[in-house]
Design a protein around this motif. Structure first.
Motif, PDB file in Angstrom:
ATOM      1  N   LEU A  79       0.429  -1.176  -0.141  1.00 27.83           N
ATOM      2  CA  LEU A  79      -0.133  -0.237   0.026  1.00 27.83           C
ATOM      3  C   LEU A  79       0.764   1.251  -0.235  1.00 27.83           C
ATOM      4  N   LEU A  80       2.018   1.078   0.863  1.00 31.02           N
ATOM      5  CA  LEU A  80       3.139   2.049   1.321  1.00 31.02           C
ATOM      6  C   LEU A  80       2.921   2.422  -0.868  1.00 31.02           C
ATOM      7  N   THR A  81       4.205   1.390  -0.947  1.00 31.88           N
ATOM      8  CA  THR A  81       4.632   1.438  -2.260  1.00 31.88           C
ATOM      9  C   THR A  81       3.410   2.626  -3.900  1.00 31.88           C
ATOM     10  N   VAL A  82       2.550   2.186  -2.976  1.00 34.73           N
ATOM     11  CA  VAL A  82       1.363   1.559  -4.717  1.00 34.73           C
ATOM     12  C   VAL A  82       1.148   3.879  -4.210  1.00 34.73           C
ATOM     13  N   ALA A  83       0.948   4.649  -3.262  1.00 32.11           N
ATOM     14  CA  ALA A  83       0.476   5.804  -2.767  1.00 32.11           C
ATOM     15  C   ALA A  83       1.592   6.560  -3.060  1.00 32.11           C
ATOM     16  N   LEU A  84       2.689   5.950  -2.946  1.00 31.58           N
ATOM     17  CA  LEU A  84       5.047   6.705  -2.982  1.00 31.58           C
ATOM     18  C   LEU A  84       4.664   6.723  -4.395  1.00 31.58           C
ATOM     19  N   ALA A  85       3.993   5.981  -5.339  1.00 30.57           N
ATOM     20  CA  ALA A  85       3.915   5.569  -7.050  1.00 30.57           C
ATOM     21  C   ALA A  85       3.275   6.919  -7.566  1.00 30.57           C
ATOM     22  N   LEU A  86       2.496   6.828  -6.471  1.00 30.99           N
ATOM     23  CA  LEU A  86       1.169   7.567  -7.451  1.00 30.99           C
ATOM     24  C   LEU A  86       1.662   9.353  -6.973  1.00 30.99           C
ATOM     25  N   LEU A  87       2.207   8.891  -5.865  1.00 31.36           N
ATOM     26  CA  LEU A  87       2.465  11.406  -5.988  1.00 31.36           C
ATOM     27  C   LEU A  87       3.753  11.608  -6.379  1.00 31.36           C
ATOM     28  N   TRP A  88       4.791  10.516  -7.053  1.00 31.49           N
ATOM     29  CA  TRP A  88       5.857  10.562  -7.826  1.00 31.49           C
ATOM     30  C   TRP A  88       5.297  11.477  -8.792  1.00 31.49           C
ATOM     31  N   PRO A  89       6.018  12.383  -9.170  1.00 29.91           N
ATOM     32  CA  PRO A  89       5.648  13.598 -10.401  1.00 29.91           C
ATOM     33  C   PRO A  89       5.706  13.047 -11.701  1.00 29.91           C
ATOM     34  N   PRO A  90       5.038  13.003 -12.600  1.00 32.29           N
ATOM     35  CA  PRO A  90       3.709  14.055 -12.360  1.00 32.29           C
ATOM     36  C   PRO A  90       2.761  13.604 -11.556  1.00 32.29           C
ATOM     37  N   GLU A  91       2.264  13.739 -10.385  1.00 36.49           N
ATOM     38  CA  GLU A  91       0.968  13.324 -10.097  1.00 36.49           C
ATOM     39  C   GLU A  91      -0.037  13.720 -10.725  1.00 36.49           C
ATOM     40  N   HIS A  92      -1.207  12.362 -10.044  1.00 34.46           N
ATOM     41  CA  HIS A  92      -2.337  12.580 -10.985  1.00 34.46           C
ATOM     42  C   HIS A  92      -3.631  12.391 -10.196  1.00 34.46           C
ATOM     43  N   TYR A  93      -3.289  12.963  -8.396  1.00 39.91           N
ATOM     44  CA  TYR A  93      -4.565  12.919  -7.636  1.00 39.91           C
ATOM     45  C   TYR A  93      -3.563  14.138  -6.703  1.00 39.91           C
ATOM     46  N   ALA A  94      -4.517  14.836  -6.138  1.00 38.02           N
ATOM     47  CA  ALA A  94      -3.797  16.289  -5.426  1.00 38.02           C
ATOM     48  C   ALA A  94      -3.714  15.566  -4.187  1.00 38.02           C
ATOM     49  N   PRO A  95      -2.062  16.053  -3.504  1.00 37.74           N
ATOM     50  CA  PRO A  95      -1.780  15.318  -2.998  1.00 37.74           C
ATOM     51  C   PRO A  95      -2.262  14.424  -1.592  1.00 37.74           C
ATOM     52  N   HIS A  96      -2.616  16.054  -1.213  1.00 34.47           N
ATOM     53  CA  HIS A  96      -3.371  15.760   0.526  1.00 34.47           C
ATOM     54  C   HIS A  96      -5.022  14.719   0.059  1.00 34.47           C
ATOM     55  N   VAL A  97      -5.107  14.414  -0.641  1.00 28.77           N
ATOM     56  CA  VAL A  97      -6.830  13.412  -1.280  1.00 28.77           C
ATOM     57  C   VAL A  97      -5.789  11.969  -1.031  1.00 28.77           C
ATOM     58  N   LEU A  98      -4.116  11.953  -1.863  1.00 29.10           N
ATOM     59  CA  LEU A  98      -3.965  10.597  -1.587  1.00 29.10           C
ATOM     60  C   LEU A  98      -3.423   9.970  -1.210  1.00 29.10           C
ATOM     61  N   VAL A  99      -2.706  11.566   0.083  1.00 26.39           N
ATOM     62  CA  VAL A  99      -2.289  11.157   1.447  1.00 26.39           C
ATOM     63  C   VAL A  99      -3.643  10.688   2.421  1.00 26.39           C
ATOM     64  N   ASP A 100      -5.294  10.662   2.403  1.00 29.48           N
ATOM     65  CA  ASP A 100      -5.868  10.503   3.436  1.00 29.48           C
ATOM     66  C   ASP A 100      -5.911   9.197   3.034  1.00 29.48           C
ATOM     67  N   GLU A 101      -6.299   9.275   1.378  1.00 26.22           N
ATOM     68  CA  GLU A 101      -7.237   7.800   1.052  1.00 26.22           C
ATOM     69  C   GLU A 101      -6.409   6.288   1.430  1.00 26.22           C
ATOM     70  N   ALA A 102      -4.761   6.731   1.440  1.00 25.36           N
ATOM     71  CA  ALA A 102      -3.829   5.748   1.539  1.00 25.36           C
ATOM     72  C   ALA A 102      -4.136   5.051   3.005  1.00 25.36           C
ATOM     73  N   VAL A 103      -4.410   5.856   3.566  1.00 27.25           N
ATOM     74  CA  VAL A 103      -4.140   5.965   5.012  1.00 27.25           C
ATOM     75  C   VAL A 103      -5.656   5.278   5.877  1.00 27.25           C
ATOM     76  N   LYS A 104      -6.881   5.735   5.248  1.00 32.39           N
ATOM     77  CA  LYS A 104      -8.042   4.951   4.895  1.00 32.39           C
ATOM     78  C   LYS A 104      -8.244   3.505   4.754  1.00 32.39           C
ATOM     79  N   ALA A 105      -6.702   3.668   3.567  1.00 31.88           N
ATOM     80  CA  ALA A 105      -7.142   2.078   3.446  1.00 31.88           C
ATOM     81  C   ALA A 105      -6.757   0.968   4.186  1.00 31.88           C
ATOM     82  N   VAL A 106      -4.902   2.115   4.477  1.00 29.00           N
ATOM     83  CA  VAL A 106      -4.491   1.057   5.254  1.00 29.00           C
ATOM     84  C   VAL A 106      -4.974   0.618   6.794  1.00 29.00           C
ATOM     85  N   ARG A 107      -5.969   1.495   7.094  1.00 24.19           N
ATOM     86  CA  ARG A 107      -6.191   1.495   8.744  1.00 24.19           C
ATOM     87  C   ARG A 107      -7.556   0.573   8.945  1.00 24.19           C
TER      88      ARG A 107
END
Length: 441
Positions: A79-107
């Protein structure tokens, strides 16, 4: 990114499915097989995120190792690796949205790891520019391919290795092949516009390039066999073997006896039968994959003799009658089609190449005696590696010796997925392929 059909799904759910897909690929499973098991409503979105993740996996793994040197449990790491890949530029989501959703997924899976994932992702957000700059000096991170793969491409193509590796991380074009028995490219371009509202342009008599990829369900006449999806480079096989529109290569006679060895999934088989009336045998070692050939032929309304057998074990399947022509689309590394299959680079191992080269050589040696005098064999691989292309054919010709075979000068050789001066500026390059047309005196 995720298709409209999956846009209503929570991003956290798609991230979880993508993490499962990454874990499976890391475990040696094909992404195609993994995606088939994803719930239908999430499949397109999971595929889109998985493709982006795998195209950036080298960078994502490197930055995870930098920020969290002690690897977390596998499901958290995925999960962490997926989120880091999608945060790598150019990102496809607003970073704060992706971080929040990744945290939800891991929780939902590992609640105790939510704080750790949140901290790593937010630190990456703060230090991203410096980390990206630092990791450009790491070839695996910069090009997102395994080190051994990078070195092989560099050795084979010293003048073009970096553009080739970069091109492998681009999204491929979607090219169609119009059934020559049903119409032509210009007519189908108009049909796309009139019936589906899709913009496209003709490339030659039967190839059509879509401006934007579309599901096959949106293609007029697809279910009826009027059109198929096939890359431009792959579309060169059938005309080469048949001598259709290729200067210096005479056409095969009507009713010619043709073998399509290693035929699955059947795109080239279908193309052969769309262009000529043939007595065609489609051979493949995998009965399940051979079923896909049958489905393809039923869709276009064509017939062939299908045989499930290993082409190297001639006594198991051959009736003793020689062939006028043989297409050997040999098993290979698929290094030329990683734009379409980004998992391949992470699934292959260095030792696989030697094993594949051995299989290719055995197939060439087994099938050549089945060719009539005056016949032709087209050897093809969707590979960038010279060991599976030019070097393989050179070794075969040396084994035959003398004048036992002739390499046709019209053979394209290695086709690289790069723009060149011979191609129109508005036509994107096809996949990486190798072709050698061999004649038997």
């Amino acid at each position: 990114m995720p298709s409209p059909s999956s846009a209503s799904l929570p991003l956290a759910r798609l991230l979880a499915h993508t993490a499962d897909a990454l874990a499976a690929v890391r475990g040696g499973r094909s992404l195609t097989d993994v995606l088939a098991a994803v719930p239908p409503e999430a499949r397109a979105g999971t595929q889109a995120l998985s493709f982006e993740t795998l195209r950036r996996l080298g960078a994502a793994q490197a930055v995870r190792a930098r920020l969290a040197p002690k690897a977390p449990p596998p499901e958290v790491d995925a999960l962490l690796t997926v989120a880091l890949a999608l945060l790598w530029p150019p990102e496809h989501y607003a970073p704060h949205v992706l971080v929040d959703e990744a945290v939800k997924a891991v929780r939902r899976r590992k609640p105790q790891a939510a704080g750790f994932v949140n901290a790593v992702l937010r630190r990456f957000g703060r230090e991203r520019d410096q980390l990206v700059a630092d990791l450009q000096r790491d070839p695996v991170a910069a090009f997102s391919h395994p080190a051994w793969w990078i070195e092989r491409v560099r050795q084979d193509w010293p003048e073009a290795w970096q553009p080739l590796l970069r091109a492998a991380n681009e999204r491929p074009p979607m090219t169609l092949r119009v059934n020559a028995r049903r119409g032509d490219a210009a007519g189908y371009v108009q049909r796309l516009a009139d019936e589906a509202g899709l913009a496209a342009r003709a490339i030659g008599p039967h190839a059509v390039l879509l401006e934007q990829p579309a599901p096959v369900t949106q293609l007029p006449g697809f279910a009826q066999g009027d059109v198929s999806v096939q890359d431009l480079s792959a579309q060169r096989a059938a005309p080469l073997l048949l001598g259709v529109g290729v200067p210096g290569i005479g056409p095969l006679p009507a009713g010619a006896r043709v073998l399509d060895a290693c035929a699955a999934p059947g795109g080239k088989t279908a193309h052969l039968l769309e262009l000529a009336d043939l007595e065609l045998t489609a051979l493949d070692a995998d009965p399940q994959r051979l079923q896909r050939v049958d489905e393809t032929l039923q869709r276009i309304g064509a017939k062939a003799t299908l045989k499930a057998a290993d082409g190297r074990r001639v006594a198991d399947w051959h009736d003793g009658t020689l062939f006028d022509a043989i297409l050997l689309d040999a098993p290979c590394s698929a290094s030329g089609v990683v734009r379409r299959h980004p998992d391949v680079r992470w699934l292959r191992r260095p030792t696989d190449i030697a094993a594949l080269v051995k299989t290719q050589a055995e197939l060439l040696d087994a099938l050549w005696p089945l060719l009539k005098p005056g016949g032709r064999l087209l050897y093809a691989t969707c590979s960038l590696f010279k060991a599976e292309g030019a070097l393989q054919v050179d070794a075969f010709l040396q084994r035959l010796g003398g004048s036992a075979a002739r390499l046709d000068p019209a053979s394209p050789g290695h086709l690289l997925p790069l723009a060149d001066n011979d191609s129109p500026a508005d036509v994107p390059p096809g996949d990486g392929f190798y072709y050698a047309l061999l004649h038997k005196p």
